[in-house]
Design a protein around this motif. Structure first.
Motif, short mmCIF file in Angstrom:
data_model
loop_
_atom_site.label_atom_id
_atom_site.label_comp_id
_atom_site.label_asym_id
_atom_site.label_seq_id
_atom_site.Cartn_x
_atom_site.Cartn_y
_atom_site.Cartn_z
N PRO A 334 0.81 -1.23 0.00
CA PRO A 334 0.00 0.00 0.00
C PRO A 334 0.84 1.27 0.00
CG PRO A 334 -0.92 -1.59 1.54
CD PRO A 334 0.40 -2.13 1.11
N ILE A 335 1.95 1.27 0.74
CA ILE A 335 2.82 2.45 0.75
C ILE A 335 3.30 2.76 -0.65
CG2 ILE A 335 4.94 3.45 1.68
CD1 ILE A 335 4.73 1.34 3.97
N HIS A 336 3.84 1.74 -1.32
CA HIS A 336 4.47 1.96 -2.62
C HIS A 336 3.44 2.19 -3.73
CE1 HIS A 336 8.17 1.11 -0.70
NE2 HIS A 336 8.02 -0.20 -0.61
N LEU A 337 2.37 1.43 -3.73
CA LEU A 337 1.37 1.61 -4.79
C LEU A 337 0.68 2.96 -4.67
CD1 LEU A 337 0.57 -0.37 -7.10
CD2 LEU A 337 -1.58 -0.69 -5.90
N ASN A 338 0.40 3.38 -3.44
CA ASN A 338 -0.20 4.70 -3.24
C ASN A 338 0.74 5.80 -3.70
OD1 ASN A 338 -2.26 3.23 -2.11
ND2 ASN A 338 -2.22 4.24 -0.12
N ALA A 339 2.04 5.59 -3.50
CA ALA A 339 3.03 6.58 -3.95
C ALA A 339 3.04 6.68 -5.48
CB ALA A 339 4.42 6.22 -3.43
N ILE A 340 3.04 5.55 -6.15
CA ILE A 340 3.01 5.55 -7.62
C ILE A 340 1.76 6.27 -8.11
CG2 ILE A 340 2.95 4.10 -9.69
CD1 ILE A 340 4.34 1.91 -7.87
N ALA A 341 0.63 5.97 -7.47
CA ALA A 341 -0.63 6.61 -7.87
C ALA A 341 -0.55 8.12 -7.70
CB ALA A 341 -1.78 6.04 -7.04
N LYS A 342 0.04 8.58 -6.61
CA LYS A 342 0.17 10.03 -6.42
C LYS A 342 0.98 10.67 -7.53
CE LYS A 342 -0.49 10.75 -1.46
NZ LYS A 342 -1.51 11.80 -1.65
N HIS A 343 2.03 10.01 -7.97
CA HIS A 343 2.90 10.61 -8.98
C HIS A 343 2.30 10.56 -10.38
CE1 HIS A 343 6.31 11.77 -6.57
NE2 HIS A 343 6.26 10.63 -5.93
N ILE A 344 1.30 9.72 -10.61
CA ILE A 344 0.63 9.72 -11.91
C ILE A 344 -0.68 10.50 -11.85
CG2 ILE A 344 -0.75 7.62 -11.67
CD1 ILE A 344 1.32 8.63 -14.78
N GLY A 345 -1.07 10.94 -10.62
CA GLY A 345 -2.28 11.75 -10.48
C GLY A 345 -3.56 10.97 -10.31
N VAL A 346 -3.46 9.72 -9.81
CA VAL A 346 -4.63 8.88 -9.56
C VAL A 346 -4.90 8.83 -8.07
CG1 VAL A 346 -5.53 6.52 -9.62
CG2 VAL A 346 -4.37 7.46 -11.63
N LYS A 347 -6.14 9.07 -7.66
CA LYS A 347 -6.49 9.02 -6.25
C LYS A 347 -6.58 7.57 -5.79
CE LYS A 347 -9.88 10.63 -2.84
NZ LYS A 347 -9.93 9.32 -2.14
N LEU A 348 -5.82 7.22 -4.78
CA LEU A 348 -5.84 5.88 -4.20
C LEU A 348 -5.47 6.01 -2.73
CD1 LEU A 348 -6.11 2.79 -4.96
CD2 LEU A 348 -3.61 2.77 -5.04
N SER A 625 0.76 6.59 5.52
CA SER A 625 -0.62 6.45 5.05
C SER A 625 -0.84 7.14 3.71
CB SER A 625 -1.59 7.03 6.08
OG SER A 625 -1.31 8.39 6.34
N GLU A 626 0.05 8.09 3.36
CA GLU A 626 -0.05 8.82 2.10
C GLU A 626 1.04 8.42 1.11
OE1 GLU A 626 -2.45 10.99 1.29
OE2 GLU A 626 -3.45 10.61 3.20
N GLY A 627 1.69 7.28 1.36
CA GLY A 627 2.69 6.79 0.43
C GLY A 627 4.11 7.21 0.73
N MET A 628 4.33 8.00 1.78
CA MET A 628 5.66 8.46 2.17
C MET A 628 6.37 9.16 1.01
SD MET A 628 8.74 6.33 4.05
CE MET A 628 9.56 6.05 2.48
N VAL A 629 5.63 9.92 0.22
CA VAL A 629 6.21 10.66 -0.89
C VAL A 629 6.75 12.00 -0.39
CG1 VAL A 629 4.71 9.61 -2.61
CG2 VAL A 629 3.99 11.72 -1.47
N PHE A 630 7.63 12.59 -1.17
CA PHE A 630 8.00 13.98 -0.93
C PHE A 630 6.82 14.83 -1.39
CE2 PHE A 630 12.86 13.24 -1.27
CZ PHE A 630 12.87 12.77 0.03
N GLU A 631 6.24 15.55 -0.46
CA GLU A 631 4.93 16.17 -0.70
C GLU A 631 4.96 17.19 -1.82
OE1 GLU A 631 4.05 17.29 3.36
OE2 GLU A 631 2.69 15.58 3.55
#
Length: 650
Positions: A334-348, A625-631
């Motif tokens: 979930p951490i990694h997939l949510n991060a990928i989704a954030k970077h492509i602009g898909v809500k997950l 919970s938000e993918g641990m991305v650089f915001e």
């Protein structure tokens, strides 16, 4: 000779196989046939050349041509090109408008799990060259899960940032992403999503099976078993080392369904890798063959302009969530997939993981949720066989596009497994309702629990109270990081009904959210024959190879002054899986009092940053919970389309 035209095209001849007609109706012997055939071949070649010219003139210009073949400034083209001539490439190649394909090389001596990519890349090159492209191999930031301290999770975002810069700043028309060990796959996919040029993943593949005589030994998973045996006094120090190293018998990443196997399976489920490619063991001949086919495929993707944004749709992410449950995937997914989704602009989000994935069955009998290892999984059909079961039950978006230009349905339909011990049918699973639970409450706003590793013994001890089903209350023993755990686990007040809590291990606290929430019971309980893992909670992560039924990735973490920071030894926690709740059973007034004391003392004390990057990481990173991305990084999307060309460098 047989006529290749339809019968009516041959003046109505009713027997086309015996047709004697030529275009002028005058063919009378074999030499006339040969002459006519030569004329037709020459005309066909002429038309093919014209068609090729028309296609080339109408096709979208290659991105690389704006570096290497500029009409407006030949001097700059020469500057951009000339150093590449120094290792044998020619002007004719580089200025021929052949696609330039990057090979993002993640293998090295420092990253042994991916090191076999040094060999696989040669076959990728051959595929690229065969299909008419030019390969440029370059190193990515190395990530080695097992040896990087304090945690390889720090490197995921660092590798992402560096790969984004490389893909944008150099003349790549497409890229083959060489993935494998845990964080390499999400880092590559995050970067591909951000830049949005044609991209395809190639996994290094899992290791061969590990054995202790006839017993399967799974890499990663064996570490936790060896620790338990050591704490119980059944294994000495040398025995621990011997047992653990038997789990890593060959090139490749972990041979269990840990984070590496999970994330490469999800790359395939998303459509970003060739069907059937994720599970091929590294040493198998099929892995080298797949490398060649991947090299061929990226050229087709470039010509078709098939980009990550065409593949990484909301529907594709939903398919990946569903697939993760069926394979018994890692808690890190979930951490990694949510991060990928954030970077492509898909809500997950994690509610999606619970809603879409929890009520689905576990189909793959691979450690840690099952018994087997990835060699059996591959031979049983790999991910296509799993997804064929899900497709038959209407659980997938079947018409999504994948890297090879086909729909998911076309790639997986009918590919059921022959080995029903390793890959079960949908109607006879290893476990029903095997997905992640998204838990909330007054202890944290968000955490996940992997239900596929809940053992019968754990369930009996904690979840089968007929008056309070799927819920339990336990006293907590709280550890401030792994050092505190190792120091106190044998002396702390821990019994068979204790919940172990580790804090200070999240993205901010550790930093990087280390896989240290792998807590075993104290030796005195193991020696008495404890048959289940104690429940655990942590604001960090756990290895994807772990079989512990833990509540992980708790956000906000203690270092962000979440309520984990005010938890004390002996506090009672209530865990209610049915209601998706974890609550600290003290009055609200006491919670507020403790929070006031925490903030008056400057908040939760965390270790200082040891390097400049650790400091930067802490300032930029979001919660697990938000993918641990650089915001601030997620605002940069479809960069190759938004900013088609970087500015000139001279």
């Amino acid at each position: 000779m047989a006529c290749e035209a339809e019968p009516e095209a041959c003046n109505g001849c009713s027997q086309p196989d015996d047709c004697q007609h030529a275009t002028d109706g005058q063919v009378v012997d074999i030499e006339d046939y040969k002459t006519e055939l030569s004329t037709l071949r020459a005309r066909t070649k002429e038309l093919e050349d014209k068609l090729s010219t028309l296609q080339a003139s109408s096709a979208k210009p290659l991105r690389s041509s704006r570096w290497l073949n500029r009409a407006d400034d030949k001097a700059m083209s020469a500057l951009y090109m000339d150093r590449y001539l120094n290792f044998g490439l020619t002007r004719e190649e580089l200025m021929s408008d052949k696609p330039i394909i990057g090979i993002a090389q993640s293998g090295s001596d420092l990253a042994p799990c991916n090191r076999y990519h040094l060999t696989l890349a040669k076959r990728v090159r051959e595929g690229i060259r065969t299909a008419g492209g030019i390969a440029i191999e370059f190193p990515t930031h190395p990530i080695q899960e097992s040896s990087r301290r304090p945690t390889a999770t720090l490197d995921r975002n660092l590798s992402y940032l560096s790969l984004v810069e490389l893909l944008y700043a150099y003349p790549f028309d497409g890229v083959v992403l060489l993935t494998g060990c845990d964080k390499t796959t999400p880092a590559c996919l995050m970067a591909a999503a951000t830049i949005n040029i044609p991209a395809i993943c190639l996994n290094v593949g899992p290791m061969l099976n590990g054995y202790d005589r006839t017993t399967l030994i799974g890499s990663g998973t064996v570490v936790w078993k060896a620790r338990e045996l050591h704490m119980a006094g059944e294994l000495d120090d040398e025995g621990v080392v011997e047992m653990i190293t038997k789990g890593t018998p060959s090139a490749g990443h972990c041979n269990t369904m840990g984070t590496a196997s999970t994330m490469n399976a999800l790359a395939e489920a998303l459509g970003m890798a060739l069907p059937g490619s994720a599970a091929i063991p590294a040493p198998y001949k099929e892995r080298l063959q797949c490398a060649y086919k991947t090299g061929l495929q990226i050229l087709e993707m470039v010509h078709a302009d098939r980009k990550p944004s065409d593949i990484l749709t909301r529907e594709a992410f939903e398919n990946a969530v569903v697939a993760n449950t069926a394979i018994g995937g890692s808690t890190n997914a979930p951490i990694h997939l949510n991060a990928i989704a954030k970077h492509i602009g898909v809500k997950l989000d994690l509610d999606d993981w619970d809603r879409l994935g929890h009520d689905l069955p576990l189909l793959v009998n691979v450690q840690p949720a099952g018994q087997m290892l990835c060699e059996e999984y591959y031979r049983a059909g790999g991910l296509p066989a799993v997804m064929a079961e899900l497709l038959d039950q209407g659980k997938l978006h079947a018409d999504v596009l994948t890297a090879n230009g086909k729909t998911l349905r076309e790639n997986i339909s009918g590919k059921h497994s022959w080995d029903r011990h390793t890959i079960r049918s949908y109607t006879e699973p290893l476990m029903k309702d095997a997905g992640f639970l998204h838990l909330k409450g007054n202890l944290f706003d968000s955490a996940i629990m992997k239900t596929s590793v809940i053992s019968a013994e754990f369930s009996k001890a904690f979840l089968e109270n007929k008056d309070d089903p799927n819920a339990f209350e336990c006293k907590a023993v709280v550890f401030d990081g792994p050092e505190d755990y190792h120091k106190r686990i044998e002396t702390a007040d821990v019994d068979e009904r204790t919940i172990l809590v580790m804090r200070g291990t999240g993205p901010l606290g550790y930093p990087g959210a280390a896989e240290v929430v792998n807590m075993t019971a104290p030796g005195h309980l193991l020696k008495k024959g404890l048959q289940y893992s104690l429940p655990c909670i942590g604001d960090g992560r756990q290895s994807g190879t772990s079989g512990s039924p833990s509540i992980l990735n708790a956000s906000p973490e203690a270092a962000a002054n979440g309520n984990l920071a005010i938890l004390r030894d002996g506090d009672v926690l209530r865990v209610d899986l049915g209601k998706r709740k974890v609550n600290l059973l003290i009055p609200d007034e006491e919670i507020e009092k403790r929070r006031a004391e925490l903030m008056a003392n400057g908040g939760y004390a965390m270790v200082e940053s040891h390097t400049p990057y650790q400091d930067l990481f802490r300032r930029e990173v979001g919660p697990l919970s938000e993918g641990m991305v650089f915001e601030r990084a997620v605002k940069f999307q479809r960069v190759a389309q938004r900013y088609p060309m970087p500015r000139d460098n001279h």
